[in-house]
Structure formats: C-alpha cells, structure tokens
Design a protein around this motif. Structure first.
Motif, PDB file in Angstrom:
ATOM      1  N   ILE B  75       0.833  -1.196   0.000  1.00  0.00           N
ATOM      2  CA  ILE B  75       0.000   0.000   0.000  1.00  0.00           C
ATOM      3  C   ILE B  75       0.865   1.244   0.000  1.00  0.00           C
ATOM      4  N   GLU B  76       1.941   1.148   0.728  1.00  0.00           N
ATOM      5  CA  GLU B  76       2.889   2.259   0.782  1.00  0.00           C
ATOM      6  C   GLU B  76       3.331   2.659  -0.630  1.00  0.00           C
ATOM      7  N   SER B  77       3.679   1.638  -1.432  1.00  0.00           N
ATOM      8  CA  SER B  77       4.181   1.984  -2.762  1.00  0.00           C
ATOM      9  C   SER B  77       3.037   2.469  -3.652  1.00  0.00           C
ATOM     10  N   GLU B  78       1.857   1.911  -3.438  1.00  0.00           N
ATOM     11  CA  GLU B  78       0.686   2.391  -4.186  1.00  0.00           C
ATOM     12  C   GLU B  78       0.429   3.860  -3.891  1.00  0.00           C
ATOM     13  N   THR B  79       0.481   4.136  -2.603  1.00  0.00           N
ATOM     14  CA  THR B  79       0.241   5.502  -2.167  1.00  0.00           C
ATOM     15  C   THR B  79       1.260   6.448  -2.781  1.00  0.00           C
ATOM     16  N   GLN B  80       2.493   5.965  -2.813  1.00  0.00           N
ATOM     17  CA  GLN B  80       3.525   6.832  -3.380  1.00  0.00           C
ATOM     18  C   GLN B  80       3.294   7.096  -4.859  1.00  0.00           C
ATOM     19  N   GLU B  81       2.820   6.041  -5.538  1.00  0.00           N
ATOM     20  CA  GLU B  81       2.511   6.234  -6.959  1.00  0.00           C
ATOM     21  C   GLU B  81       1.428   7.283  -7.151  1.00  0.00           C
ATOM     22  N   ARG B  82       0.384   7.137  -6.322  1.00  0.00           N
ATOM     23  CA  ARG B  82      -0.716   8.100  -6.419  1.00  0.00           C
ATOM     24  C   ARG B  82      -0.238   9.506  -6.105  1.00  0.00           C
ATOM     25  N   ALA B  83       0.593   9.600  -5.082  1.00  0.00           N
ATOM     26  CA  ALA B  83       1.108  10.911  -4.699  1.00  0.00           C
ATOM     27  C   ALA B  83       1.925  11.513  -5.836  1.00  0.00           C
ATOM     28  N   ALA B  84       2.680  10.640  -6.514  1.00  0.00           N
ATOM     29  CA  ALA B  84       3.496  11.140  -7.628  1.00  0.00           C
ATOM     30  C   ALA B  84       2.599  11.620  -8.760  1.00  0.00           C
ATOM     31  N   ALA B  85       1.507  10.852  -9.015  1.00  0.00           N
ATOM     32  CA  ALA B  85       0.587  11.259 -10.072  1.00  0.00           C
ATOM     33  C   ALA B  85      -0.065  12.594  -9.728  1.00  0.00           C
ATOM     34  N   MET B  86      -0.374  12.734  -8.445  1.00  0.00           N
ATOM     35  CA  MET B  86      -1.019  13.956  -7.990  1.00  0.00           C
ATOM     36  C   MET B  86      -0.057  15.133  -8.142  1.00  0.00           C
ATOM     37  N   ASN B  87       1.184  14.871  -7.805  1.00  0.00           N
ATOM     38  CA  ASN B  87       2.206  15.882  -7.950  1.00  0.00           C
ATOM     39  C   ASN B  87       2.280  16.391  -9.397  1.00  0.00           C
ATOM     40  N   LYS B  88       2.145  15.424 -10.314  1.00  0.00           N
ATOM     41  CA  LYS B  88       2.161  15.781 -11.738  1.00  0.00           C
ATOM     42  C   LYS B  88       0.987  16.685 -12.078  1.00  0.00           C
ATOM     43  N   GLN B  89      -0.180  16.324 -11.522  1.00  0.00           N
ATOM     44  CA  GLN B  89      -1.379  17.148 -11.758  1.00  0.00           C
ATOM     45  C   GLN B  89      -1.129  18.582 -11.288  1.00  0.00           C
ATOM     46  N   PHE B  90      -0.585  18.671 -10.096  1.00  0.00           N
ATOM     47  CA  PHE B  90      -0.312  20.000  -9.549  1.00  0.00           C
ATOM     48  C   PHE B  90       0.663  20.746 -10.452  1.00  0.00           C
ATOM     49  N   LEU B  91       1.715  20.045 -10.860  1.00  0.00           N
ATOM     50  CA  LEU B  91       2.714  20.705 -11.700  1.00  0.00           C
ATOM     51  C   LEU B  91       2.108  21.181 -13.016  1.00  0.00           C
ATOM     52  N   SER B  92       1.169  20.374 -13.539  1.00  0.00           N
ATOM     53  CA  SER B  92       0.599  20.721 -14.847  1.00  0.00           C
ATOM     54  C   SER B  92      -0.198  22.018 -14.786  1.00  0.00           C
ATOM     55  N   ILE B  93      -0.770  22.325 -13.625  1.00  0.00           N
ATOM     56  CA  ILE B  93      -1.544  23.564 -13.557  1.00  0.00           C
ATOM     57  C   ILE B  93      -0.798  24.703 -12.863  1.00  0.00           C
ATOM     58  N   ALA B  94       0.400  24.407 -12.387  1.00  0.00           N
ATOM     59  CA  ALA B  94       1.150  25.461 -11.706  1.00  0.00           C
ATOM     60  C   ALA B  94       1.299  26.722 -12.572  1.00  0.00           C
ATOM     61  N   PRO B  95       1.582  26.579 -13.882  1.00  0.00           N
ATOM     62  CA  PRO B  95       1.698  27.810 -14.683  1.00  0.00           C
ATOM     63  C   PRO B  95       0.382  28.596 -14.740  1.00  0.00           C
ATOM     64  N   ASP B  96      -0.734  27.878 -14.646  1.00  0.00           N
ATOM     65  CA  ASP B  96      -2.030  28.566 -14.681  1.00  0.00           C
ATOM     66  C   ASP B  96      -2.332  29.280 -13.377  1.00  0.00           C
ATOM     67  N   LEU B  97      -1.574  28.948 -12.355  1.00  0.00           N
ATOM     68  CA  LEU B  97      -1.873  29.488 -11.027  1.00  0.00           C
ATOM     69  C   LEU B  97      -0.776  30.407 -10.516  1.00  0.00           C
ATOM     70  N   THR B  98       0.044  30.922 -11.429  1.00  0.00           N
ATOM     71  CA  THR B  98       1.136  31.770 -10.954  1.00  0.00           C
ATOM     72  C   THR B  98       0.688  33.217 -10.834  1.00  0.00           C
ATOM     73  N   GLY B  99       1.377  33.932 -10.004  1.00  0.00           N
ATOM     74  CA  GLY B  99       1.180  35.371  -9.857  1.00  0.00           C
ATOM     75  C   GLY B  99      -0.261  35.716  -9.534  1.00  0.00           C
ATOM     76  N   ILE B 100      -0.774  36.649 -10.307  1.00  0.00           N
ATOM     77  CA  ILE B 100      -2.112  37.168 -10.036  1.00  0.00           C
ATOM     78  C   ILE B 100      -3.173  36.079 -10.157  1.00  0.00           C
ATOM     79  N   ASN B 101      -2.883  35.039 -10.927  1.00  0.00           N
ATOM     80  CA  ASN B 101      -3.893  34.005 -11.153  1.00  0.00           C
ATOM     81  C   ASN B 101      -4.046  33.018  -9.998  1.00  0.00           C
ATOM     82  N   ALA B 102      -3.152  33.093  -9.013  1.00  0.00           N
ATOM     83  CA  ALA B 102      -3.253  32.177  -7.880  1.00  0.00           C
ATOM     84  C   ALA B 102      -4.620  32.319  -7.206  1.00  0.00           C
ATOM     85  N   TRP B 103      -5.045  33.529  -7.021  1.00  0.00           N
ATOM     86  CA  TRP B 103      -6.335  33.754  -6.370  1.00  0.00           C
ATOM     87  C   TRP B 103      -7.486  33.777  -7.356  1.00  0.00           C
TER      88      TRP B 103
END
Lengths: 238, 263
Positions: B75-103
């Motif tokens: 489960i630990e490794s499963e969780t890590q995989e999911r966390a990594a996938a989630m991290n990717k999701q976050f990274l993919s939208i980080a440019p959309d959420l920079t600066g003034i667009n964060a809020w």
C-alpha cells in the motif's frame, strides 16, 4: 492544557491571526466602497437628467456628471491603494459591481461628449477608461488593482441598456437624429459581443439582453422611418 | 437576425439614410478580438484547473482509503505512486496558477487542495500523531501551488472525519482505541480528536460571516462535532459492553458518514 496534545497551539494561533487580518482587510475595503457606492448614486442621478434634457442644453448636465465622477475617481484611487495590499482576486468580488458602475458612468458621459471626447457618440476604450481612473487595465504579469476586461464588458452592457432608454426619450424630446446614432453604435457593439465565447457566467446572462435592446432601438428607428421623421440631409455620424 | 457581414445586397434601409452602413464592419471588432482571446485563455485555464482539481480530489480520496495504521509496503508503494501522479497534476496547472492568477482560480482549485490537505494530514497523523503545520503542508506541494490558510483549515476539518473512521475501525478490529506514545506522554486518538475539537471551537470566525470560509466553517463545524461525539459514544459502548461483543462487530456509523465524505 493538562493533557499532552497532538495540536501545536501555535497552529491555531496563527490561523486566528490570519482570519483577523483578512477581516481587517475586508473592513478597510468595505469602508471605501460605502463612499464609492454613495458617490455612484449621485453620478447616476445626474446622468439620469440626460433623458429629460434636450441635446442643446446637455453641457451643464455633462459637466455636473464629470464633477461627480471626479469624486468617484478619488475613491477608486484609495480603493486601489488599499486593495493592492492583498492579492487582487482575493477580494475583487467585493468591489466589482461598484467599479462597473464607475466605468459605466465614464463611458456614458464620454459617449455624450464629456470626459474630454470632442464629439458625442464615441466609445472610450478600456485603456482610456483606465487613464481616466488612473489605474492599470487588464493586468496579467503583476498582482495589483486594475480594471478587468469583464468589468469593462459589464459596463458596456449597462451602457447599451441606458442608450436603449435614451433612444426612446430622445424621440420624446423631439430629437429624431439621436436614435439613428444610437442604433448604429449599439449594433456595432452587438457585433463585437457576438464574437465572444462566453461561458455560463454572469457576463453571458447579461449579454443576452443586448439583442433585445438592439431590437428595441431598431423598432424606434422603424417607427420614425415609417412616419418619415428621419432627418434626411445628415447621415448619422459614426 | 443581425449578423452584419454576409447579407444580400438588397436590404431594408431607413429611407436611404444608412446606405453604406450595412456593409461596413463594426469599428469595435479589433477591440473585441482582443477581448475574445483573453477570455478564451481565461476559460481554458479555468477548465484545466477544474479538471486537475477533480483528479487530485479522486487521488486524495483513494490515498486516504488505503492508509491504515501500519502501512504495509504494498500500500505504501501504491500511495507513493498516487502521490506522484497527484504531484504531476499539480505541476501541470502550476503555470495557470502563478502570480495574479493564484487567487483568480482559487474557487476552482480549492476543492482539490482541501482534499489533498485531508490526505496529507491523515498520513502525517498516522506516522507521527501530530497535526501537520501549514508550513509543512505547503512544503509538500510543488512550487507555484499556494496553500491558503482557508483551505488548510477546511482540510483539517475533514481530517476529523478520517480520524473518526480510523478510531472506530481500530476499535472494532482490535478492541481498543489507537494509542500513541509521544515525547509528551501517552495519548489515544480520542484525546487527539478532542484537542482538535477544542481548537476548532476556539477559532473565532464571526468576522468571516459573508465569505466562503464563514459558510464552510459553519457546516463543517457541525459535522466535526458529530464525528468526535461518535467516537465518544463508541468508546462508551466499548467500556459498557466491551467483552460481550462478538469479534469483528462494527458499530453503526449511521448516515452521517455520507455527509462527512461529501464535505
């Protein structure tokens, strides 16, 4: 606390601080908005006189509106100062409506020939409105107070509504030329709105009203032309 | 009805006054083209963020479901995989959420962030029996993704629901509350739930009346209290009839569980 705890008390202390700071920021903004709202009503009531004033006697109304708008500009300036301390989009919902009203007042006054525009019938661009208010427009790379495109478009819709009313009232005042000018102007704006891909938001809902106003104005022009009341010599200036 | 451009040449004219006007293009078109592009970009960003927020929510929920007291390595490794996938999701939208667009897109991303907060705080609790600080939680997010204190608080509210499930499941399977030994002495999960409840109740949110936080806090406060009381009732039941209960008996969690999960 007697019991050891999983919660570091500092966590909730700093959350409380944050909540209180946010409340304070909102309070400061609200105080300015109260003034701005009151001034907005004054300007609105001055501009209302346009509907019962013949074109020849318009200039005192316009200068009185301009004076009132100057007060609003001062309020927007202090709003911009206070608001720029916080992220723009955190609180912009608070002032958006009032700022739209100011923009509308400037656009309407400008259309009537005030705000430094030489002729009636001109549309001030968002940049020109920004210059009048002395605030940036459509900021993207910097987080500060500004006029957004949405606010400008909302004000344009209000302008269209107001001009539809003016088209009727100018006929009552015996001015048969004005409706033609309004008709062309509003149609041009309508054409612009039609190329926007609006999602299901407030802009979408309000922009639906434009076509009814276009029709309302067309009906007036139709009534005038049917009765041969349209002045023939001069084409509508555009 | 009123498309100006492609129309037949013979058209209604108002007594000849507007002869040329029908064929002319609105002078405002260039301006509206700029607006159109800006609004399109805005809507695209918004949709990307909504989608990512949904995916992050789903992944967080799955992580929370699979987390248990002793995390087995699978489960630990499963969780890590999911966390990594989630991290990717976050990274993919980080440019959309920079600066003034964060809020600007705060409302679109906040659901996902709160769910993420719930997962990460639950995991931290299972590992360390402490409440993760906002600073530490922020550090787990990729650069460019902001954690607002509102989302932090609301995520922690949901943690209470998870701790309730954890407490009751553990009681059902082992016959006692999960306990932990910290540097500051021994505690059980009910003590932790109570200290969370006390902290929440002390939080003064009357100033956020009309804001989003105010409304959410009101709702979540009730759910949170119910959760704590459920564990209290379950502990009471365990003490009163503990030894009579057949092994594997699970106390009735009632319908409120749905409410806990949906908010």
């Amino acid at each position: 606390m007697a019991n050891p705890s999983m919660v570091d008390p500092k966590i909730f202390e700093s959350l409380q601080t944050k909540i209180d700071e946010d409340a304070e920021a909102r309070e400061q903004i609200r105080a300015i908005l109260q003034t701005l709202e009151r001034q907005g009503k004054t300007t609105q009531s001055v501009l209302s006189r346009v509907h019962s004033t013949p074109a020849a006697h318009l200039s005192p109304v316009i200068s009185s509106a301009e004076k009132s708008i100057i007060d609003e500009i001062a309020s927007v300036k202090s709003l911009a100062e206070i608001a720029s301390k916080s992220p723009y989009y955190k609180y912009n919902g608070m002032w958006s409506r009032d700022v739209q009203n100011v923009i509308f007042a400037i656009l309407f006054c400008g259309w009537l020939g005030g705000m430094g525009t030489s002729d009636a019938g001109k549309l001030l661009t968002i940049e020109e409105v920004g210059k009048v208010l002395d605030v940036p427009v459509n900021l993207k790379d910097q987080d500060a107070f500004h006029i957004s495109i949405e606010e400008y478009l909302q004000a344009l819709i209000t302008l269209i509504e107001e001009l539809a009313r003016l088209a009727i009232n100018s006929v009552t005042l015996g001015d048969y030329q004005q409706p033609l000018q309004i008709s062309q102007f509003v149609k041009d704006l309508h054409a612009g709105f039609q190329i926007l891909n609006l999602k299901n938001d407030s802009l979408r809902r309000r922009s639906d009203s434009i076509k009814y106003n276009v029709k309302k104005i067309e009906d007036i022009v139709y009534d005038l032309s049917l009765r041969n009341l349209i002045p023939k010599a001069e084409a509508p200036s555009s | 009805m009123s498309n100006e451009l492609p129309m037949m040449p013979a058209k209604r004219n108002h007594d000849g006054v507007e002869k040329e006007s029908e064929s002319r293009v609105s002078p405002f078109m260039p301006m509206f083209e700029v607006f159109r592009n800006e609004l399109d970009e805005h809507h695209d960003r918004r949709e990307r963020i909504i989608k990512a927020s949904r995916d992050i929510t789903a992944a967080s929920k799955k992580i929370v479901r699979s987390l248990k007291n002793d995390i087995p390595s699978k489960i630990e490794s499963e969780t890590q995989e999911r966390a990594a996938a989630m991290n990717k999701q976050f990274l993919s939208i980080a440019p959309d959420l920079t600066g003034i667009n964060a809020w600007r897109y705060q409302r679109q991303i906040s659901g996902g962030i709160q769910e993420y907060m719930e997962a990460i705080s639950f995991e931290t609790y299972l590992r360390q029996q402490t409440l993760i600080t906002i600073e530490d939680a922020r550090k787990t997010l990729p650069e460019g993704i902001d954690l607002t204190s509102d989302d932090y608080v609301l995520g922690i509210f949901d943690l209470v629901g998870e701790l309730m499930r954890f407490a009751i499941t553990t009681m059902a399977t082992t016959g006692s509350l999960p306990r932990s030994k910290g540097s500051d002495g021994e505690r059980d999960v009910l003590m932790d739930l109570r200290s969370l409840r006390t902290s929440f109740e002390a939080l003064n949110t009357t100033s956020c009346g009309g804001t989003g936080l105010g409304k959410d806090v009101e709702k979540k406060m009730e759910v949170m209290k119910t959760c704590v009381e459920k564990v209290e009732t379950a502990v009471y039941g365990m003490i009163i009839r503990g030894r009579e209960r057949p092994k594997g008996w699970v106390p009735d969690l009632g319908n409120d569980r749905g409410a806990v999960e949906s908010y």
